[in-house]
Design a protein around this motif. Structure first.
Motif, PDB file in Angstrom:
ATOM      1  N   ALA A 157       0.666  -1.306  -0.099  1.00  0.00           N
ATOM      2  CA  ALA A 157       0.098  -0.136  -0.024  1.00  0.00           C
ATOM      3  C   ALA A 157       0.632   1.216  -0.035  1.00  0.00           C
ATOM      4  CB  ALA A 157      -0.692  -0.124   1.321  1.00  0.00           C
TER       5      ALA A 157
ATOM      6  N   ALA B 153       2.262   1.782   3.344  1.00  0.00           N
ATOM      7  CA  ALA B 153       2.659   0.661   3.999  1.00  0.00           C
ATOM      8  C   ALA B 153       3.921   0.619   4.940  1.00  0.00           C
ATOM      9  CB  ALA B 153       3.081  -0.424   3.097  1.00  0.00           C
TER      10      ALA B 153
ATOM     11  N   TRP C 110      -3.113  -6.650   5.888  1.00  0.00           N
ATOM     12  CA  TRP C 110      -3.667  -6.255   4.421  1.00  0.00           C
ATOM     13  C   TRP C 110      -4.489  -5.081   4.433  1.00  0.00           C
ATOM     14  CZ3 TRP C 110      -0.772  -9.053   1.305  1.00  0.00           C
ATOM     15  CH2 TRP C 110      -0.344 -10.635   1.469  1.00  0.00           C
ATOM     16  N   ALA C 111      -4.313  -4.181   3.398  1.00  0.00           N
ATOM     17  CA  ALA C 111      -5.151  -3.337   3.103  1.00  0.00           C
ATOM     18  C   ALA C 111      -6.619  -3.706   2.653  1.00  0.00           C
ATOM     19  CB  ALA C 111      -4.474  -2.284   2.158  1.00  0.00           C
TER      20      ALA C 111
ATOM     21  N   ARG D 194      -0.333  -3.881   3.989  1.00  0.00           N
ATOM     22  CA  ARG D 194      -0.205  -2.678   4.818  1.00  0.00           C
ATOM     23  C   ARG D 194       0.950  -2.611   5.561  1.00  0.00           C
ATOM     24  NH1 ARG D 194      -3.012  -1.871   9.466  1.00  0.00           N
ATOM     25  NH2 ARG D 194      -4.107  -3.951   9.301  1.00  0.00           N
ATOM     26  N   GLU D 195       1.095  -3.799   6.244  1.00  0.00           N
ATOM     27  CA  GLU D 195       2.306  -3.938   7.097  1.00  0.00           C
ATOM     28  C   GLU D 195       2.826  -5.306   6.990  1.00  0.00           C
ATOM     29  OE1 GLU D 195       3.173  -3.110  11.914  1.00  0.00           O
ATOM     30  OE2 GLU D 195       1.289  -2.557  11.121  1.00  0.00           O
TER      31      GLU D 195
END
Length: 105
Positions: A28, A31, A91-92, A98-99
């Protein structure tokens, strides 16, 4: 766990081709990627993650992985060199990473 497998496949492809720009698009825009057990990062934002990979690219592929907690997308992995560790993904909503937290043994 399909998305973890796809991420690892994309990582291994980038190791072989050096195409870290394409790989970094899996993250992302905002992220965060951090490491435990090595003096690197954290890296925040897709540009910082891409630069980290391009500046200091990994040379080992991920040879195997197995889920340790499928509901949180946490997996154990082994490098092709034999060392290993754990990866934890968040997750996004769009499906991008996301991370990512990578812990080395």
């Amino acid at each position: 766990m399909d998305r973890v497998g796809q991420h690892i496949d994309a990582f291994n492809h980038a190791v072989g081709t050096g195409d870290w720009q394409t790989f970094s698009k899996r993250f992302a825009a905002d992220a965060r990627m951090s490491f435990v057990g090595v003096p690197a990062g954290p890296y925040v934002g897709r540009p910082a993650i891409a630069e980290a990979y391009e500046t200091n690219p990994p040379t080992d592929t991920i040879a195997t992985f197995e889920p340790t907690n499928p509901t949180s997308d946490t997996v154990r992995f082994t490098w092709s060199s034999g060392a290993g560790g754990t990866m934890r993904f968040a997750w996004a909503p769009t499906g991008e990473v996301r991370e990512l937290t990578v812990t080395f043994d």
